[in-house]
Design a protein around this motif. Structure first.
Motif, PDB file in Angstrom:
ATOM      1  N   LYS A 138       1.302   5.265   8.203  1.00 14.88           N
ATOM      2  CA  LYS A 138       1.949   4.530   7.440  1.00 14.88           C
ATOM      3  C   LYS A 138       1.142   5.150   5.675  1.00 14.88           C
ATOM      4  O   LYS A 138       0.651   4.639   4.842  1.00 14.88           O
ATOM      5  CB  LYS A 138       0.438   3.303   6.872  1.00 14.88           C
ATOM      6  CG  LYS A 138       0.171   2.547   7.916  1.00 14.88           C
ATOM      7  CD  LYS A 138      -0.501   0.698   8.321  1.00 14.88           C
ATOM      8  CE  LYS A 138      -0.097   0.083   9.528  1.00 14.88           C
ATOM      9  NZ  LYS A 138      -0.287   1.137  10.341  1.00 14.88           N
TER      10      LYS A 138
ATOM     11  N   THR B 289       3.574   6.380   2.244  1.00  9.72           N
ATOM     12  CA  THR B 289       4.553   6.681   1.334  1.00  9.72           C
ATOM     13  C   THR B 289       5.364   7.792   1.460  1.00  9.72           C
ATOM     14  O   THR B 289       4.947   8.906   1.238  1.00  9.72           O
ATOM     15  CB  THR B 289       4.498   6.107  -0.162  1.00  9.72           C
ATOM     16  OG1 THR B 289       4.097   4.661  -0.077  1.00  9.72           O
ATOM     17  CG2 THR B 289       5.428   5.806  -0.918  1.00  9.72           C
TER      18      THR B 289
ATOM     19  N   ASN C 183       9.056   3.882   3.628  1.00 10.28           N
ATOM     20  CA  ASN C 183       7.808   3.545   4.353  1.00 10.28           C
ATOM     21  C   ASN C 183       6.984   3.222   2.990  1.00 10.28           C
ATOM     22  O   ASN C 183       5.962   2.965   3.423  1.00 10.28           O
ATOM     23  CB  ASN C 183       7.302   5.034   5.178  1.00 10.28           C
ATOM     24  CG  ASN C 183       6.101   4.175   6.455  1.00 10.28           C
ATOM     25  OD1 ASN C 183       6.650   3.141   7.077  1.00 10.28           O
ATOM     26  ND2 ASN C 183       5.286   4.627   6.207  1.00 10.28           N
TER      27      ASN C 183
ATOM     28  N   GLN D 109       5.401   0.077   1.356  1.00  9.70           N
ATOM     29  CA  GLN D 109       4.708  -1.190   1.144  1.00  9.70           C
ATOM     30  C   GLN D 109       6.170  -1.903   2.405  1.00  9.70           C
ATOM     31  O   GLN D 109       6.049  -3.635   1.769  1.00  9.70           O
ATOM     32  CB  GLN D 109       4.906  -1.622  -0.402  1.00  9.70           C
ATOM     33  CG  GLN D 109       4.157  -1.032  -1.260  1.00  9.70           C
ATOM     34  CD  GLN D 109       3.687  -2.193  -2.943  1.00  9.70           C
ATOM     35  OE1 GLN D 109       4.581  -2.450  -2.613  1.00  9.70           O
ATOM     36  NE2 GLN D 109       2.928  -1.491  -3.177  1.00  9.70           N
ATOM     37  N   GLY D 110       5.673  -1.827   3.705  1.00  9.17           N
ATOM     38  CA  GLY D 110       7.231  -2.562   4.351  1.00  9.17           C
ATOM     39  C   GLY D 110       7.634  -2.339   4.437  1.00  9.17           C
ATOM     40  O   GLY D 110       9.159  -2.431   5.159  1.00  9.17           O
TER      41      GLY D 110
ATOM     42  N   SER E 297      10.223  -7.785   0.498  1.00  8.64           N
ATOM     43  CA  SER E 297      10.663  -7.266   0.651  1.00  8.64           C
ATOM     44  C   SER E 297      11.510  -6.292   1.947  1.00  8.64           C
ATOM     45  O   SER E 297      10.916  -7.071   3.202  1.00  8.64           O
ATOM     46  CB  SER E 297       9.246  -6.196   0.619  1.00  8.64           C
ATOM     47  OG  SER E 297       7.976  -6.833   0.050  1.00  8.64           O
TER      48      SER E 297
ATOM     49  N   VAL F 107      12.645  -3.871   4.205  1.00  8.49           N
ATOM     50  CA  VAL F 107      12.513  -4.193   5.950  1.00  8.49           C
ATOM     51  C   VAL F 107      13.335  -3.042   6.304  1.00  8.49           C
ATOM     52  O   VAL F 107      14.033  -2.666   6.110  1.00  8.49           O
ATOM     53  CB  VAL F 107      12.230  -5.995   6.502  1.00  8.49           C
ATOM     54  CG1 VAL F 107      10.913  -5.840   6.066  1.00  8.49           C
ATOM     55  CG2 VAL F 107      13.481  -6.363   7.159  1.00  8.49           C
ATOM     56  N   LYS F 108      12.616  -2.558   7.851  1.00 12.56           N
ATOM     57  CA  LYS F 108      13.855  -1.614   8.341  1.00 12.56           C
ATOM     58  C   LYS F 108      15.437  -2.759   9.069  1.00 12.56           C
ATOM     59  O   LYS F 108      15.556  -3.921   9.274  1.00 12.56           O
ATOM     60  CB  LYS F 108      13.874  -1.434   9.928  1.00 12.56           C
ATOM     61  CG  LYS F 108      12.467  -0.341   9.698  1.00 12.56           C
ATOM     62  CD  LYS F 108      11.898   0.858  10.638  1.00 12.56           C
ATOM     63  CE  LYS F 108      11.143   1.518  10.873  1.00 12.56           C
ATOM     64  NZ  LYS F 108      10.386   1.118  11.842  1.00 12.56           N
TER      65      LYS F 108
END
Length: 348
Positions: free
Chosen positions: A143, A145, A162, A164-165, A247, A249-250
């Motif tokens: 986790k 950045t 990566n 903040q989500g 935010s 996401v993938k």
């Protein structure tokens, strides 16, 4: 902070967005830099100058004479020295208030987790895909950045993964190209000032994230062309379009297949219909191409509606990187079967 620190960092402390609070955040931060080459040199210089509390630098290579035109931390007297150690020596001279930790070896699967675990954030300036994927996967697991940058000839890329989500490196580049399809500076060349430009942007992203001001390049990929100063930012789209304001996401990778020159030649022999688009710059297309239509990646979004429909659409570039970005643009509007071919695959 003591008087020496206040005096040294005065010009950035007086920025309203920074202030004493921001400088304290920099002082408490620990950043690991992967690679002390073209990108690492300007990146390390500006992070050290900014007053990051602890900086780790890992590189197993030694300084070579061909590095000196762009790797500005090194002198002629550094030839043959390990890059991480030589960089640490120069950085300590520039700012003795910053702790510099040199790792004079390559990052690998055995040491990556342990090293990365000791830092708040990671910056990847490496020059090979195995390291990029290793760094990314470790940052996802821990986790952390990840600030990413890369350069090739006249082009640079920067993103924040990566965070903040937000998406990670695999969201942008799901799979690495084959080893024999990967260009390097020794084969393709690189403009000397380019790593300075890209490395500075990477350092700027680190400082923004640590201090909490500005908008980081999370969920976005910045591409800079040093030939004409064309700079574009591509969105790494969220899975659910309704989450556009949320935010990032993938993302689900757009569907495409990678083919080689031989397969393309077989299509020609069988008279199978397809459209070949070379997404490199015009000067690259003029120097060497395998036919088709030349539409620069930077112009593709504006010209996509003028491309005639074909059941098979083949995208071509040097290594496949630009073609993968083109897939993301085209797949939003078109429904053809998409293929990618790299000029480097001509030798396979």
């Amino acid at each position: 902070m003591n008087n020496q620190e206040l005096k040294r960092y005065d010009r950035q402390i007086i920025l309203e967005e920074m202030g004493i609070e921001g400088q304290e955040k920099l002082r408490k931060a620990s950043i690991l830099v992967i690679g002390a080459g073209g990108l690492g040199c300007p990146l390390l210089s500006y992070l050290t100058g900014a007053g990051i509390g602890k900086i780790g630098v890992i590189d197993g290579d030694v300084v070579e004479e061909s590095n000196l035109h762009r790797q500005v931390l090194y002198q002629y007297s550094d030839l043959g020295k390990n890059k991480a150690q030589a960089a640490a020596t120069q950085l300590n001279l520039r700012n003795p208030l910053v702790e510099i930790q040199a790792y004079p070896h390559h990052l690998n699967a055995k040491n990556a987790i342990e090293i990365i675990l000791g830092y708040d954030m990671v910056v990847d300036g490496s020059d090979n895909f195995p390291t990029r994927y290793l760094v990314n996967d470790c940052c996802v697991a821990l986790k952390k950045t990840l600030v990413f940058g890369s350069i090739f000839q006249f082009e640079g890329q920067v993103s924040v993964f990566n965070h903040q989500g937000g998406p990670d490196y695999r969201s942008c580049y799901p799979e690495a190209p084959a080893a024999d399809e990967v260009p390097n500076c020794g084969e393709s060349g690189v403009l000397g000032p380019l790593p300075g430009m890209v490395g500075s942007i990477m350092a700027n992203e680190v400082i923004k994230i640590v201090c909490g001001f500005g908008v980081p390049l999370s969920g976005k990929l910045l591409i800079l062309n040093a030939l004409n100063y064309d700079m574009q930012i591509f969105n790494i789209q969220p899975e659910n379009p309704e989450q556009e304001n949320a935010s990032p996401v993938k993302t689900k990778a757009a569907a495409y297949q990678e083919i080689g020159i031989r397969e393309l030649e077989e299509w020609k022999e069988k008279a199978e219909p397809f459209l070949l688009i070379d997404v490199r710059e015009a000067y690259e297309f003029e120097e060497h191409n395998i036919g088709g239509t030349n539409i620069s990646l930077y112009d593709l979004k504006d010209k996509i509606d003028s491309i005639p429909f074909h059941s098979k659409l083949v995208l071509c570039c040097t290594s496949g990187a630009k073609s993968r970005m083109a897939v993301k643009i085209i797949s939003k509007k078109r429904e053809e079967e998409l293929f990618i071919i790299s000029l480097l695959s001509q030798n396979t």
